[in-house]
Write an enzyme that holds these catalytic residues in place. Sequence first.
Site, mmCIF file in Angstrom:
data_model
loop_
_atom_site.group_PDB
_atom_site.id
_atom_site.type_symbol
_atom_site.label_atom_id
_atom_site.label_comp_id
_atom_site.label_asym_id
_atom_site.label_seq_id
_atom_site.Cartn_x
_atom_site.Cartn_y
_atom_site.Cartn_z
ATOM 1 C CE1 TYR A 214 65.377 -33.279 -18.553
ATOM 2 C CE2 TYR A 214 65.461 -35.596 -18.726
ATOM 3 C CZ TYR A 214 66.078 -34.547 -18.786
ATOM 4 O OH TYR A 214 67.337 -34.247 -19.206
ATOM 5 C CB SER B 225 67.637 -37.198 -21.993
ATOM 6 O OG SER B 225 67.485 -38.193 -20.435
#
Length: 247
Positions: free
Chosen positions: A152, A139
């Site tokens: 996250y 990501s």
Amino acid sequence: MTDPFDLTGKVAVVTGASSGLGRQGALALARRGAKVLAVARRAEPLRSLEGERIRAVPGDVADRAGLDALVSRLTAPFGAPDIVVHAAGLNLRQIADDVTDEGWDQTLAVNLTAPFALSQRLVPAMKARGWGRIVNYASAQSTRAFPGGIAYGASKGGIVQLTRAMAEAWSRYGINANALGPGFFETELTEAVFADPDRAARNAAQTCIGRNGRDGDLDGPLVFLCAPASNFVTGQLLMADGGFTAK
């Protein structure tokens, strides 16, 4: 010449395949000739993928106690997988002061622990063949801090180092491990981003290309990392983000 992007004869597992980028990835690999085992917790949207080259295998990759049984079900339709793509993801968007123990554990279980634990169980068959591919989904938060993204971001930072460690451990046996870093795509995981048009526009403006991701933008990078074309590529992070992290 042999097509270096041909996946005919290969068997691929794609997690998180009931929606979003996982679903797109499963379809992309099937189009290139792979037989695909589509994995997710939600059985109904998963089964809508089924066809000649795709089989639905409902299961929870974060349930470590059930992983051995899941692997048995994954090998039944087409034999032991050659490729595993870890696209399942969880982002609870809790700010640092509000992160709960449960939220932290759930996030790391899905995003970081499951890719290792499932790969570890699939690697022996890849070793026996002398060929395999592991693709972990990273990501922009693998390298950047976002508001409300501490759990996250930690998991996605970890996935990049996990990828390097996998490459060090297993690439000598013909198993290449790489990470694919998507930019901003409109999926269930990014609903909060795209629900705010101004925020989505700011993200698009931050890219070098000037837009957010569209259907099909990840197909080429994913197929490359799964195919013979990437025979000499391992331990790498490939950002497919329109240049978001380049600015």
